[in-house]
Design an enzyme around this catalytic site. Structure first.
Site, PDB file in Angstrom:
ATOM      1  N   GLU A  84      12.898  34.637   8.051  1.00 29.50           N
ATOM      2  CA  GLU A  84      12.218  34.287   6.629  1.00 29.50           C
ATOM      3  C   GLU A  84      12.281  35.658   5.388  1.00 29.50           C
ATOM      4  O   GLU A  84      11.821  36.193   5.876  1.00 29.50           O
ATOM      5  CB  GLU A  84      11.001  33.349   6.967  1.00 29.50           C
ATOM      6  CG  GLU A  84      11.212  31.708   8.160  1.00 29.50           C
ATOM      7  CD  GLU A  84       9.606  31.301   8.123  1.00 29.50           C
ATOM      8  OE1 GLU A  84       9.627  30.628   8.011  1.00 29.50           O
ATOM      9  OE2 GLU A  84       8.701  32.282   8.460  1.00 29.50           O
ATOM     10  N   CYS A  85      12.926  35.795   4.316  1.00 29.79           N
ATOM     11  CA  CYS A  85      11.892  35.903   3.195  1.00 29.79           C
ATOM     12  C   CYS A  85      12.628  37.411   3.613  1.00 29.79           C
ATOM     13  O   CYS A  85      13.665  38.249   3.466  1.00 29.79           O
ATOM     14  CB  CYS A  85      11.032  36.302   3.039  1.00 29.79           C
ATOM     15  SG  CYS A  85      10.972  36.657   1.164  1.00 29.79           S
TER      16      CYS A  85
END
Length: 456
Positions: free
Chosen positions: A331-332
């Protein structure tokens, strides 16, 4: 069991909101939480909307975990249950709002109205006096279903300044506290918000204690404790996560200064579904713990890119499990780590994992943020984007996220072998079944079978 037959829980509870960002919500919420702790009371704190950094600070101030309350991302039933559980043990509940009180859909005001939370209107009154009262009165009358407990005047310079504001306020809107401008209370910031609490723990303690002593002189905590309690009922609509859906699955979770954007609710859900969690550091460890699946959450890899790049044993270990098809969620910041290289704010380029083609680069103050949902093969999971970087030269995505209120495609979502990667931060409790399928690797099993068939 019907709500009317279920024992309710009640305690004073407030939403601290402001007409705009930058008014000092987190600073005052943290100071108030610490003041209540100093009084020997149990305070439970929540944060409106998706946020990782403010909750870290608030959790240290309150001495207990801080969860997000978001009507869209988490759902009304989830938020209702969390508030009910908090009211069973708390002497007072504080919910910090997000942005301006009426900004966003749903807004902080929507949250307050949904759960009957009186509003503490916090305003930075620097440079105005009677106008502050006019703005407060405007907020009070903008919605008839919103209850304002009173105004907290932040940055109120003198006693005369306070008098001018208080005299201009309507009698139905009391001035609960006036707080002078005090840099010793202010919380340090960086490009995505506040500095992580773990990085400046001792400094934060000094600021919390000072802020609590300032608030003690105002008597604000005592006024709030005397306010009529809010009654909370347990949710009758919240489904129970599938027990044992992740039984026998060990999930390795990256957690250090570079990867720290982790909702406690996400971890709690994985454990509730039977998973064993093993934490590791891509910055300092040289190997992975034994695991069946892996989660690389968001954080600040750009601030630690040189060390991440230099930790070759860890990169080798991660590449090994990737090539085996292990289920992996990035994630990210975790997504940036998976790319071939990352360029930091100083323009220095560092080699990353390289398990996903492409490059990432930081881009100053401009960025992307907003609520989005990920339509994965395992099921749709809601979450949000918040980043100040760009990626390019990446492979064709599996799909695109769906924005909450805009038809344009959201963040690209990539899938390579067992890796699912994107800029999105997912809120696991929104769809526990989909999360279980993701970390079990249900789709990975199909992919591996396809690879085996292709070689026969």
């Amino acid at each position: 069991m019907a709500e009317s037959m279920t024992p309710a829980a009640a305690c004073p509870a407030f939403l601290i909101a402001a007409p705009a960002s930058g008014q000092g919500k987190t600073t005052i919420t943290a100071a108030l939480a610490r003041r209540l702790v100093q009084m020997g009371l149990c305070v439970r704190v929540f944060k409106t909307g998706p946020d990782y950094l403010d909750p870290q600070v608030l959790a240290q101030a309150a001495g207990s975990p801080v969860e997000p309350l978001d009507l869209w991302m988490a759902g009304e039933a989830y938020c209702r249950q969390r508030l009910y559980e908090a009211a069973q043990e708390a002497d007072l509940i504080l919910v910090e709002g997000a942005m301006g009180i009426f900004d966003g859909t749903p807004s902080s005001a929507d949250l307050a109205v949904t759960f009957g939370l009186p509003l503490l209107l916090l305003m930075d009154v620097k440079g105005m006096a009677q106008t502050a009262a006019a703005l407060a009165a405007g907020v009070a009358h903008f919605r008839t279903d919103l209850t304002l407990a009173g105004l907290i005047a932040n940055g109120c310079a003198t006693e005369r300044h306070r008098e001018l504001i208080e005299e201009a306020l309507p009698t139905t809107l009391p001035l609960l506290a006036n707080i002078g401008r005090d840099e010793a209370m202010a919380l340090p910031e960086r490009h995505l918000g506040l500095v992580q609490a773990s990085e400046i723990e001792a400094d934060l303690e000094t600021r919390f204690e000072h802020g609590a002593s300032v608030l003690a002189e105002t008597g604000l905590a005592e006024r709030l404790l005397a306010y009529p309690p809010v009654v909370f009922h347990p949710s009758t609509q919240l489904s129970t996560p599938p027990a044992e859906a992740l039984a026998g699955v060990t999930i390795a979770v990256a957690r250090d200064q570079a990867f720290s954007f982790i909702y406690p609710a996400n971890l709690a859900l994985l454990v509730q579904m039977g998973a064993q969690l093993r934490f590791f550091s891509p910055l300092y460890d040289t190997d992975l713990p034994p695991c069946d699946a892996l989660w690389l959450p968001g954080g600040y890899p750009e601030l630690h890119a040189a060390r991440l790049a230099a930790n070759q044993p860890m990169k080798t270990a991660l590449k090994k499990v990737f090539h085996k098809g292990m289920p992996m969620l990035a994630e990210c910041g975790g997504f940036l780590y998976c790319l071939e290289q990352l360029t930091d704010y100083e323009g220095q380029t560092h080699p990353m994992l390289g398990v996903l083609a492409g490059e990432g680069a930081m881009r100053g103050r401009r960025g992307c943020q907003g609520m989005q949902s990920a339509p994965l093969p395992e099921g749709t999971i809601r979450g949000h984007a918040h980043h100040r970087s760009v990626s390019h030269s990446t492979p064709p995505p599996l799909t695109y996220a769906q924005r909450q209120r805009h038809p344009a495609p959201g963040e690209a979502i990539y899938r390579q072998r067992g890796l699912t990667a994107s800029y999105l931060h997912l809120f696991f409790p929104h769809n526990p079944e989909a999360i279980a399928r993701l970390f079990r690797g249900d789709q990975v099993t199909s992919w591996l079978q396809g690879m085996a068939d292709a070689t026969e």
